[in-house]
Scaffold this active site. Structure first.
Site, mmCIF file in Angstrom:
data_model
loop_
_atom_site.group_PDB
_atom_site.id
_atom_site.type_symbol
_atom_site.label_atom_id
_atom_site.label_comp_id
_atom_site.label_asym_id
_atom_site.label_seq_id
_atom_site.Cartn_x
_atom_site.Cartn_y
_atom_site.Cartn_z
ATOM 1 N N GLU A 293 1.407 2.582 13.153
ATOM 2 C CA GLU A 293 0.359 2.532 12.127
ATOM 3 C C GLU A 293 -0.785 1.750 12.764
ATOM 4 O O GLU A 293 -0.936 0.555 12.560
ATOM 5 C CB GLU A 293 0.906 1.869 10.857
ATOM 6 C CG GLU A 293 -0.001 2.009 9.651
ATOM 7 C CD GLU A 293 -0.991 0.858 9.540
ATOM 8 O OE1 GLU A 293 -2.096 0.994 10.127
ATOM 9 O OE2 GLU A 293 -0.668 -0.129 8.902
ATOM 10 N N HIS B 141 -5.284 0.116 1.322
ATOM 11 C CA HIS B 141 -5.800 -1.178 1.767
ATOM 12 C C HIS B 141 -6.924 -1.007 2.796
ATOM 13 O O HIS B 141 -7.656 -1.948 3.073
ATOM 14 C CB HIS B 141 -4.675 -2.044 2.342
ATOM 15 C CG HIS B 141 -4.232 -1.670 3.724
ATOM 16 N ND1 HIS B 141 -3.425 -0.582 3.983
ATOM 17 C CD2 HIS B 141 -4.489 -2.240 4.934
ATOM 18 C CE1 HIS B 141 -3.201 -0.517 5.285
ATOM 19 N NE2 HIS B 141 -3.830 -1.504 5.886
ATOM 20 N N GLU C 65 -10.504 -2.982 15.494
ATOM 21 C CA GLU C 65 -9.401 -3.682 16.147
ATOM 22 C C GLU C 65 -8.787 -2.874 17.278
ATOM 23 O O GLU C 65 -7.914 -3.348 17.987
ATOM 24 C CB GLU C 65 -8.326 -4.138 15.151
ATOM 25 C CG GLU C 65 -8.869 -5.209 14.204
ATOM 26 C CD GLU C 65 -7.827 -5.724 13.241
ATOM 27 O OE1 GLU C 65 -6.809 -5.042 13.030
ATOM 28 O OE2 GLU C 65 -8.046 -6.819 12.699
ATOM 29 N N ASP D 298 0.873 -1.173 0.000
ATOM 30 C CA ASP D 298 0.000 0.000 0.000
ATOM 31 C C ASP D 298 0.913 1.228 0.000
ATOM 32 O O ASP D 298 1.376 1.689 1.036
ATOM 33 C CB ASP D 298 -0.889 -0.017 1.243
ATOM 34 C CG ASP D 298 -1.865 1.157 1.281
ATOM 35 O OD1 ASP D 298 -1.659 2.140 0.529
ATOM 36 O OD2 ASP D 298 -2.827 1.098 2.073
#
Length: 923
Positions: free
Chosen positions: A687, A863, A696, A594
Site C-alpha cells: 500500500e 484517508h 512520500e 479506512d
C-alpha cells in the site's frame, strides 16, 4: 502509505464558533409576495377570472398557558411569516391583486403597553421595517379594503384555508369584525401559496444555510462533549445554548430528540412522556435529532454516534448501512427524480447491508416485494424543509400517497424540483412492535436470522439526516457534520472539525458513486469526455511547456520543477521524520479504519486465493502486517513483511500472537538495504500510495523491490538515447517485462478536476490580509504554494475529470513517476473556479474480476482524501468553456519524498480571460 497531515492532527480551535447571526433583508418577503402575486394572477387568468380582490391572511396570536397570565413564547404563523416577515403578534396582512400593493394591519395597543412591554411603535415604523406599501390598524380593515377595491359588487377576499398533509390539520382563514361585507374564496389561495413555498429563493436558501451551519456546529460541540454518565437533556441543553448564544436562534425547529441506547429506536423521542432524561451508558449509541430556526427558516439534522467515542463492529454495521443509503440517495438526487424511488433505493441498500451482516437471509428483491424494509425504516426518507420543519406541498392535487408499509409514511411522493430543500434521513431501527409481527408472519419470517436479530434487541437505532438542496444538475448538502465513522471518532477524541480545515466544506459530505464500488463492478479509469490522456513531454506542444525562462528546461525523464526557493534556510524536510512518524500506532489506526482501503485489499486477497496459494509474497512497507496476515490466510507459502519503522517490532508480536510465525517473517529495515532469505518472490504487495498518489515517493521503493526480487521470464532491453537538457549526456533505459511475477496493485491513475471553493479559499488564503488588524499578506504566497489535503464535496465540482497519468507498476521505470501531462477541463455549469483538485484510482487487474478503489470526490471518503491546489485567479467560467493547460510533476531535488508541481493553465471565456503558471510543493 499516507499519514495524517499536520493540519489534521493539530488541536481544534479554542474559538467556540466562527459564526454570527446575519442581517435578514426584508427583500426576501417582498420577493415572496411578488412570487405569490405572479402565480395567483396566472391561476386566475387560466380560470378566466378577473385580477380583482385581496389576499388576506391573519397572523398568529399570543397564547397564555391555560388560564394563567403566563404568555408562551410567540412564533409567527408560517404562511404569514413567509409573505410579510412580521415577528409581532396580532397583525393582518393583505395584497391587492389588481395593483400589487401590500398592506399590514397592526393591533391598536393600549396606553399601558408602554409601561409593561415597551415603546408603542407608530405605523410608519412597521411600513419601513417590513417594506410594505401601507400600514393601518386592525380596526380599519373593513374601511380600507372597501376603499381600495376597484371591482364591482362586494370586495373579494382570498382567504387561506386548506389541508396540511403532514399534520392533517387545516389552516385557519382570517376572521375579523365586519367580514360579512366581503365575498370570500376559501379554495383558491391555499394550493397556490403552498406551491410557492416548495422551491426556495436564493435569499431563503441563505437563511436555511445559516440555520444549517450553526446547527451543524452545535451538533459537533455536543458530539465532542458527550460522555457516559450524562443525562440526555444535558445534550439538548448544550445544543440550544450554542445555537442561541452564537447564532441568535431563539427558536428550535422542533422539539429536540436526544435518544440513547434502546430509546434511539423511538422515532419521536423527547416528548413530555419521554423527556430526554435517560442516563447515557458506556456502549450506547446516541441518536440526536436537533435543528435550530433562524428568522423563521429552519434546519433538521440528525447525528448518530457511540457515547464512548468508539464504534463496535455491530454499531459500525448498522451505521454504515444507513450512511451508504444516505450517500447513495444524495448522489442520485436531481430534478425529475421520484422521491418514492429514492426511498426504495435507501431501503434496498440498508437491506443489502443487513443481509451481508447475516441479520437477514434470502433474496433481496423478494424482501423488497414483501416490504421488509419498512420493518427497519418505518418512516419516510425525508420531507420538504423551509419555514416549517415539515414544509407543506408534499401532496399537491394529483399526487396520491402510497399505501404500502413504509411508503405510506412518505411526506411527499413528488418528483424533485430545482430549488427544493428536502431532508435525506434514512434510518435502521430494531423496534419490537415491528420486528415481532414480521418474524411471525408466514410471508416474511423466512428472511430473519432470529438468533442474530435477538442480539440487536436492545440496540436501538441509527438515523443520519442532512438537509439537501436540489440544484439544476444534482444536489448540494447544506449540512456540515462528521459522517464517516473515522471522522466521528476523530472529533470525539478531540480533533478539529473539519478535520483538515478551520472552517469550510464538510469532509464527510461525499456520496457513494456506484461506478466506484468495486466489488464485482468495473472501475472507471477514463471519463468518456476525456479527449486526451497523460502524455510524455516529447508529445506535447512546445508552447505548452515554454512557460518562462525558469521553466524552459523541462526534460523528458526528469522534469525540473524544483524551482521554488522556499527551502532557503530550512534544513529540515519530511525525510528527517518520515520513518519515525510511522512508529506511532495512531497513523496505522487511521489507515486500518479506512474501510475502503483495507477492505479492498482484503477482498483482493481473499477473493483471489488462486493468486496466493503456495506462493512467496513480499509485503513492502508492511506497517502492522495486516496485508501479510491476509496473504497468509489466503494460503501463501511464505510472506516476507518488510517495515523500516519501529512498528516492525509490533508487527512481529502481532504475527506471533496470531500463530503465523511459521508463515510470516518480519524484516526490519529499508528495502534498499536488506537481503531476503530467498532469491525471488512470486508476488509483491504494497500500500504505497500517498497523498496526490506520489507524495512520500514510496513507489520507487516498490519498483526497486520489483526489479531485484520479482520473478520474471525474460528481460527485454530497450536502449533509448535520451538527450538530457542539463548535461547533454546519454542514458540507458532498461524496461523489464514482468510476465510471471505479480505486483499488487498494478495500475494507478491520477485525475484532475476543478471546483468552486470561495468560502474556504477566503478563510485559508485571504485570512492573511487582515489578522487581528495586521497585514500578514506576505504569508499568502507560501499558503498558496502548499496544496491542501482535504475531502471535497462533490457538489463543488464544476468541470469534468481529466486523466493525467496512468502508471503500470509492473512495467514502468522509476523515472516514469516524473511527467508532464496536458489537460482540458470543460465546465458543466456556469460557476466560479477557485482550485484544481487531484485524486487517484488504483486497480488490481490480475484478479478474477477487476477490483480497485477511487479516492475521487464522488466516491466514499478515504484517508487520502483529495489534493486541493488553489488558484491565484478566480475563474469566471460558463458552461461548455474549457480550461486548458499542463501539469508537471517531479520529486523535489532536495528531498525526493516531497513533490514539486507546476501547473500552467489558461481560459479564454466570454467573461474571463486568463493565462498563468503556478508552482506548488507538497511536503
Amino acid at each position: 502509505m499516507a499519514k495524517p497531515s499536520r493540519e489534521a492532527i493539530s488541536m481544534a480551535s479554542t474559538s467556540p464558533s466562527s459564526l454570527s447571526p446575519p442581517t435578514v433583508p426584508m427583500e426576501l418577503h417582498v420577493s415572496n409576495r411578488q412570487k405569490l402575486l405572479k402565480s395567483l394572477r396566472q391561476h386566475l387568468s387560466n380560470s378566466s377570472r378577473p385580477h380583482h380582490g385581496f389576499v388576506l391572511l391573519q397572523g398568529g396570536e399570543e397564547q397564555t398557558r391555560y388560564c394563567t397570565d403566563h404568555i408562551e413564547l410567540f412564533r409567527q404563523e408560517s404562511y404569514f411569516a413567509y409573505l410579510f416577515g412580521v415577528r409581532e403578534p396580532g397583525f393582518y396582512g393583505a395584497i391587492d391583486i389588481a395593483t400589487g400593493k401590500s398592506i399590514l394591519f397592526a393591533p391598536r395597543l393600549p396606553a399601558d403597553y408602554a409601561v409593561w412591554l415597551g415603546e408603542i411603535k407608530p405605523v410608519s415604523y412597521f411600513q419601513e421595517r417590513y417594506m410594505v406599501s401601507m400600514v393601518y390598524y386592525t380596526d380599519e380593515i373593513v374601511q380600507l379594503l372597501v376603499d381600495q377595491y376597484k371591482g364591482s359588487g362586494k370586495p373579494l377576499l382570498f382567504l387561506l384555508f386548506g389541508l396540511n398533509t403532514d399534520s392533517n390539520n387545516f389552516s385557519k382563514p382570517a376572521e375579523f369584525e365586519g367580514i360579512e361585507k366581503f365575498e370570500r374564496d376559501l379554495t383558491t389561495l391555499h394550493p397556490v401559496l403552498t406551491e410557492c413555498r416548495v422551491c426556495k429563493s436564493d435569499l431563503e436558501l441563505a437563511l436555511i444555510q445559516f440555520a444549517n451551519k450553526i446547527s451543524s456546529e452545535a451538533h459537533v460541540e455536543v458530539m465532542r462533549k458527550t460522555k457516559a454518565g450524562m443525562k440526555e437533556y444535558q445534550l439538548e441543553s448544550m445544543f440550544l445554548h450554542h445555537t442561541y448564544i452564537y447564532g441568535g436562534c431563539r427558536h428550535c425547529s422542533y422539539t429536540c430528540i436526544c435518544a440513547t441506547g434502546e430509546s434511539s429506536a423511538v422515532l419521536h423521542y423527547g416528548h413530555a412522556a419521554a423527556p430526554n432524561d435517560r442516563i447515557l451508558e458506556d456502549g450506547d449509541m446516541a441518536l440526536l435529532d436537533m435543528g435550530a430556526e433562524y428568522s423563521f427558516y429552519g434546519s433538521d439534522i440528525t447525528c448518530t454516534f457511540p457515547v464512548n467515542g468508539k464504534f463496535t463492529s455491530d454499531q459500525s454495521l448498522i451505521y454504515n448501512a444507513v450512511l451508504d443509503a444516505h450517500n447513495a440517495v444524495i448522489a442520485a438526487m436531481k430534478p425529475g427524480v421520484s422521491w418514492v424511488d429514492m426511498h426504495k433505493l435507501a431501503e434496498k441498500i440498508i437491506l443489502e447491508s443487513l443481509e451481508k451482516g447475516n441479520i437477514l437471509v434470502g433474496n433481496l428483491d423478494d424482501m423488497m416485494v414483501e416490504r421488509v424494509g419498512a420493518v427497519f425504516m418505518p418512516h419516510g426518507l425525508g420531507h420538504l424543509l423551509g419555514i416549517d420543519t415539515h414544509d407543506p406541498g408534499g401532496y399537491p392535487k394529483g399526487i396520491e400517497r402510497p399505501k404500502e408499509p413504509g411508503l405510506k409514511s412518505l411526506r411527499t411522493a413528488r418528483q424533485l424540483l430545482e430549488g427544493m430543500v428536502i431532508t435525506v434521513e434514512p434510518g435502521c431501527y430494531f423496534i419490537d412492535a415491528l420486528l415481532v409481527p414480521a418474524m411471525e408472519s408466514a410471508n416474511t419470517s423466512k428472511f430473519f436470522n432470529c438468533e442474530i436479530v435477538d442480539k440487536f434487541k436492545n440496540f436501538g437505532g441509527v438515523r443520519i439526516e442532512s438537509d439537501v438542496l436540489v440544484t439544476a444538475n444534482g444536489s448540494k448538502n447544506m449540512t456540515k457534520v462528521p459522517r464517516e465513522t473515522w471522522e466521528i471518532e476523530a472529533v470525539m477524541a478531540g480533533g478539529p472539525w473539519p478535520l483538515n480545515r478551520a472552517s469550510g466544506s464538510n469532509t464527510a459530505q461525499t456520496s457513494t458513486n456506484s461506478s466506484n464500488q468495486f466489488e464485482g463492478t468495473k472501475i472507471r479509469f477514463q471519463d468518456a469526455d476525456d479527449d486526451g490522456v497523460a502524455t510524455d513531454n516529447s508529445n506535447l506542444d512546445e508552447s505548452i511547456l515554454a512557460v518562462d525562462k525558469a521553466t524552459e528546461d523541462v526534460s523528458m525523464g526528469e522534469p525540473d520543477v524544483s524551482f521554488v526557493d522556499s527551502d532557503a534556510g530550512d534544513d529540515k524536510t519530511s525525510a528527517d521524520y518520515y520513518f519515525d512518524s510511522y512508529s506511532h500506532f495512531g497513523i496505522h489506526e487511521e489507515m486500518l479504519k479506512d474501510v475502503v482501503r483495507t477492505k479492498t485489499y482484503q477482498n483482493v486477497i481473499y477473493q483471489n486465493k488462486f493468486l496466493f496459494q503456495n506462493k512467496v509474497v513480499l509485503d513492502v512497507g508492511a506497517g502492522t502486517g495486516i496485508l501479510s496476515l491476509f496473504c497468509a490466510k489466503a494460503g501463501a507459502a511464505h510472506v516476507y513483511a518488510v517495515e523500516c519503522s519501529h512498528m516492525a517490532d509490533m508487527a512481529k508480536q502481532i504475527v506471533e500472537t496470531n500463530g503465523l510465525s511459521d508463515v510470516i517473517t518480519v524484516l526490519k529495515g529499508k528495502i534498499e538495504e536488506i537481503e531476503l532469505p530467498v532469491a525471488k518472490v512470486d508476488i509483491i504487495i504494497s500500500e504505497w500510495m500517498g497523498y496526490f498518489l506520489l507524495f512520500e515517493n514510496m513507489l520507487n521503493t516498490v519498483l526497486y523491490a520489483r526489479d531485484k526480487w520479482l520473478k520474471f521470464l525474460h528481460d527485454s532491453l530497450c536502449v533509448c538515447c535520451v538527450k538530457l537538457i542539463f548535461n547533454l549526456g546519454y542514458m540507458l533505459c532498461i524496461y523489464r517485462s514482468v510476465n510471471d511475477g505479480v505486483v499488487l496493485p498494478d495500475k494507478a491513475s491520477l485525475y484532475l478536476t476543478a471546483i468552486e471553493d470561495a468560502e474556504y479559499k477566503d478563510d485559508k488564503i485571504e485570512f492573511w490580509n487582515n489578522v487581528y488588524g495586521f497585514d500578514m499578506s506576505c504569508i499568502k504566497k507560501q499558503a498558496m504554494m502548499e496544496p491542501l489535503v482535504d475531502t471535497v464535496d462533490q457538489n463543488q465540482i464544476v468541470t469534468n475529470s481529466h486523466l493525467l497519468k496512468t502508471m503500470d507498476i509492473s512495467k514502468m521505470a522509476p523515472g516514469d513517476a516524473s511527467f508532464t501531462a496536458s489537460f482540458k477541463l470543460v465546465a458543466q455549469r456556469d460557476d466560479y473556479i477557485h482550485a484544481f483538485v487531484a485524486y487517484f484510482d488504483v486497480s488490481f487487474t490480475k484478479c478474477h474480476k477487476l477490483m480497485g478503489f477511487s479516492t475521487g470526490p464522488k466516491s466514499r471518503a478515504t484517508h487520502w482524501k483529495q489534493t486541493v491546489l488553489y488558484l491565484e485567479d478566480v475563474l469566471t467560467i460558463c458552461e461548455g468553456e474549457a480550461i486548458v493547460g499542463s501539469m508537471t510533476v517531479a520529486p523535489n531535488k532536495k528531498n525526493p519524498r516531497d513533490v514539486d508541481i507546476m501547473v500552467k493553465y489558461s481560459l479564454s471565456g466570454r467573461r474571463c480571460v486568463v493565462s498563468r503558471v503556478q508552482f506548488y510543493k507538497m511536503r
